[in-house]
Design an enzyme around this catalytic site. Structure first.
Site, PDB file in Angstrom:
ATOM      1  N   ARG A  65       1.140  -1.130  -0.015  1.00 38.80           N
ATOM      2  CA  ARG A  65       0.003  -0.144  -0.027  1.00 38.80           C
ATOM      3  C   ARG A  65       0.952   1.282  -0.220  1.00 38.80           C
ATOM      4  O   ARG A  65       2.118   1.231   0.149  1.00 38.80           O
ATOM      5  CB  ARG A  65      -0.682  -0.125   1.297  1.00 38.80           C
ATOM      6  CG  ARG A  65      -1.834  -1.329   1.288  1.00 38.80           C
ATOM      7  CD  ARG A  65      -2.517  -1.055   2.820  1.00 38.80           C
ATOM      8  NE  ARG A  65      -3.366  -2.202   2.615  1.00 38.80           N
ATOM      9  CZ  ARG A  65      -3.213  -3.495   3.620  1.00 38.80           C
ATOM     10  NH1 ARG A  65      -2.047  -3.546   4.199  1.00 38.80           N
ATOM     11  NH2 ARG A  65      -4.107  -4.261   3.802  1.00 38.80           N
ATOM     12  N   LYS A  76      -2.376  -2.308   7.952  1.00 38.59           N
ATOM     13  CA  LYS A  76      -3.388  -1.939   8.648  1.00 38.59           C
ATOM     14  C   LYS A  76      -3.407  -2.481  10.205  1.00 38.59           C
ATOM     15  O   LYS A  76      -3.057  -3.360  10.251  1.00 38.59           O
ATOM     16  CB  LYS A  76      -4.560  -2.166   7.903  1.00 38.59           C
ATOM     17  CG  LYS A  76      -4.625  -1.279   6.399  1.00 38.59           C
ATOM     18  CD  LYS A  76      -6.194  -1.639   5.804  1.00 38.59           C
ATOM     19  CE  LYS A  76      -6.281  -0.817   4.886  1.00 38.59           C
ATOM     20  NZ  LYS A  76      -7.662  -0.858   4.169  1.00 38.59           N
ATOM     21  N   HIS A  92      -2.005   2.206  -6.191  1.00 37.48           N
ATOM     22  CA  HIS A  92      -3.020   1.102  -5.977  1.00 37.48           C
ATOM     23  C   HIS A  92      -2.986   0.100  -7.210  1.00 37.48           C
ATOM     24  O   HIS A  92      -2.854  -0.991  -7.027  1.00 37.48           O
ATOM     25  CB  HIS A  92      -4.339   1.308  -5.752  1.00 37.48           C
ATOM     26  CG  HIS A  92      -5.329   0.357  -5.571  1.00 37.48           C
ATOM     27  ND1 HIS A  92      -5.402   0.021  -4.376  1.00 37.48           N
ATOM     28  CD2 HIS A  92      -6.286  -0.059  -6.438  1.00 37.48           C
ATOM     29  CE1 HIS A  92      -6.455  -0.746  -4.530  1.00 37.48           C
ATOM     30  NE2 HIS A  92      -6.910  -0.884  -5.943  1.00 37.48           N
ATOM     31  N   ARG A 100      -0.167  -2.192  -6.911  1.00 37.54           N
ATOM     32  CA  ARG A 100      -0.373  -3.485  -5.967  1.00 37.54           C
ATOM     33  C   ARG A 100      -1.380  -4.243  -6.664  1.00 37.54           C
ATOM     34  O   ARG A 100      -1.189  -5.508  -6.516  1.00 37.54           O
ATOM     35  CB  ARG A 100      -1.126  -2.689  -4.929  1.00 37.54           C
ATOM     36  CG  ARG A 100      -1.574  -3.616  -3.781  1.00 37.54           C
ATOM     37  CD  ARG A 100      -2.004  -2.811  -2.376  1.00 37.54           C
ATOM     38  NE  ARG A 100      -2.823  -3.380  -1.614  1.00 37.54           N
ATOM     39  CZ  ARG A 100      -2.449  -4.384  -0.567  1.00 37.54           C
ATOM     40  NH1 ARG A 100      -1.033  -4.491  -0.419  1.00 37.54           N
ATOM     41  NH2 ARG A 100      -3.181  -4.908   0.211  1.00 37.54           N
ATOM     42  N   HIS A 122      -4.096  -8.899   3.806  1.00 38.79           N
ATOM     43  CA  HIS A 122      -5.621  -8.991   3.719  1.00 38.79           C
ATOM     44  C   HIS A 122      -5.973  -9.739   4.932  1.00 38.79           C
ATOM     45  O   HIS A 122      -5.718 -11.052   5.252  1.00 38.79           O
ATOM     46  CB  HIS A 122      -6.115  -9.481   2.562  1.00 38.79           C
ATOM     47  CG  HIS A 122      -6.137  -8.646   1.416  1.00 38.79           C
ATOM     48  ND1 HIS A 122      -6.031  -8.880   0.040  1.00 38.79           N
ATOM     49  CD2 HIS A 122      -5.676  -7.253   1.321  1.00 38.79           C
ATOM     50  CE1 HIS A 122      -6.206  -7.785  -0.808  1.00 38.79           C
ATOM     51  NE2 HIS A 122      -5.949  -6.870  -0.097  1.00 38.79           N
ATOM     52  N   TYR A 129      -9.915  -8.493  -4.919  1.00 42.02           N
ATOM     53  CA  TYR A 129      -8.761  -7.657  -5.247  1.00 42.02           C
ATOM     54  C   TYR A 129      -8.060  -8.197  -6.649  1.00 42.02           C
ATOM     55  O   TYR A 129      -7.734  -7.342  -7.591  1.00 42.02           O
ATOM     56  CB  TYR A 129      -7.771  -7.828  -4.198  1.00 42.02           C
ATOM     57  CG  TYR A 129      -6.765  -6.451  -4.206  1.00 42.02           C
ATOM     58  CD1 TYR A 129      -5.871  -6.074  -5.057  1.00 42.02           C
ATOM     59  CD2 TYR A 129      -7.037  -5.592  -3.251  1.00 42.02           C
ATOM     60  CE1 TYR A 129      -5.245  -5.132  -4.698  1.00 42.02           C
ATOM     61  CE2 TYR A 129      -6.334  -4.436  -2.939  1.00 42.02           C
ATOM     62  CZ  TYR A 129      -5.060  -4.254  -3.703  1.00 42.02           C
ATOM     63  OH  TYR A 129      -4.517  -3.198  -3.724  1.00 42.02           O
TER      64      TYR A 129
END
Length: 309
Positions: A149, A173, A244, A247, A270, A279
């Site tokens: 990211r 995250k 993005h 990615r 994820h 994705y």
């Protein structure tokens, strides 16, 4: 009322940070969307703690009239639901008026994917004779090699790189860390950049940050977007390309090359495999070809046909 709202906002921000472990960017997005609701409450002369389901429906109807896209409305609803769960947990309210709110129907929107050739064309537009050029080359190699990211890229530290082992440590995250394999090409470009980076004096606190601007400060997300936009235009590629996109291309190319979906999930960071399934994408013909070539029944049928011939 104003003071009470301010106190609730402060506690909610702490809740998102400490209990939900959300990133600063996610927290900022939640607060920005929540301000829309607060503005509606003030405009209608309502009370935050006494809001009803019908009031929230009216708020969403106004968003629709403002022609806010379903994807954005879904994000706002998600933020509202999170906020009211917090109010319930902390005892500010006894009933959650957002409980029955339904998400709008959102079609699957996949970003553009770059081919390997297009990625090479973008990389080849970079002038590596300058410090900034070598930095950009290393940066884009890392993006494509590791599928990071943009926030993970800009916060990457020199101490996170393990060249002997061929891995980098990434903080994703919710401050969750993962180890991601990195290509030899990306490691080589990083090594070339680190040598040139030695002539830059890092600002305080940025001594270990890998990618710096010419003033010695960490690169911003916006700067990464601008660099990619510029190099894409120079390569003559007419697609909407962002970090993005790199990615997504990373995941798509791995999947097309036969990589296991679980492995891709791990590398992308994820939490759910369903996110990875959305994705990544492969066209139907590729899927059909894979099934025809590798499914046992099809292999058996081919063998029978070959024996007959």
């Amino acid at each position: 009322m104003a003071r009470l709202t301010e106190d609730i906002f402060t506690r909610y921000k702490t809740y998102l940070k400490l209990e939900k472990s959300f990133s600063p960017n996610t927290i900022e997005a939640y607060q920005r969307d929540l301000k829309k609701l607060i503005a509606f409450i003030k405009e209608q002369g309502l009370d935050l703690k006494q809001l009803t389901y019908e009031d929230l429906q009216q708020f969403l109807a106004e968003l629709h009239e403002q022609k806010i896209q379903p994807r954005s409305v879904a994000r706002i609803i998600s933020g509202i639901k999170s906020f009211y769960r917090f109010l319930l947990i902390d005892g500010y309210i006894e009933n959650d008026p957002s409980e029955l709110l339904e998400m709008p129907q959102i079609g699957l929107k996949l970003p553009d994917v770059l081919s390997v050739n297009e990625i090479d064309r973008i990389l080849n537009t970079i002038d590596v004779s300058t410090t900034e050029g070598q930095r950009n080359r290393a940066m884009l190699e890392v993006l494509y090699s590791c599928g990071l990211r943009v926030s993970e890229l800009t916060s990457l530290r020199i101490s996170d790189i393990y060249p002997t082992e061929g891995f980098i440590r990434v903080e994703g995250k919710g401050s969750k860390q993962r180890l991601v394999p990195i290509s030899d090409i990306a490691l080589r470009e990083i090594s070339n950049y680190i040598y040139l980076r030695g002539f830059i004096t890092p600002q305080k606190g940025a001594e270990d940050i890998l990618f710096l601007n010419r003033r010695g400060a960490p690169l911003t997300r916006v700067m990464v977007f601008l660099i990619i936009k510029q190099q894409t235009e120079l390569a003559g590629i007419h697609k909407k390309v962002s970090p993005h996109t790199f990615r997504h291309s990373f995941a798509t190319h791995l999947l097309e090359g036969g990589a296991n979906l679980r492995a891709i999930q791990e590398m992308l960071g994820h939490a759910k495999i369903t996110t990875t399934e959305i994705y990544t994408h492969i066209d139907r013909e590729y899927l059909r070809k894979e099934i025809l070539e590798h499914h046992p029944r099809n292999i058996h049928l081919k063998e029978k046909q070959n024996n007959k011939n």
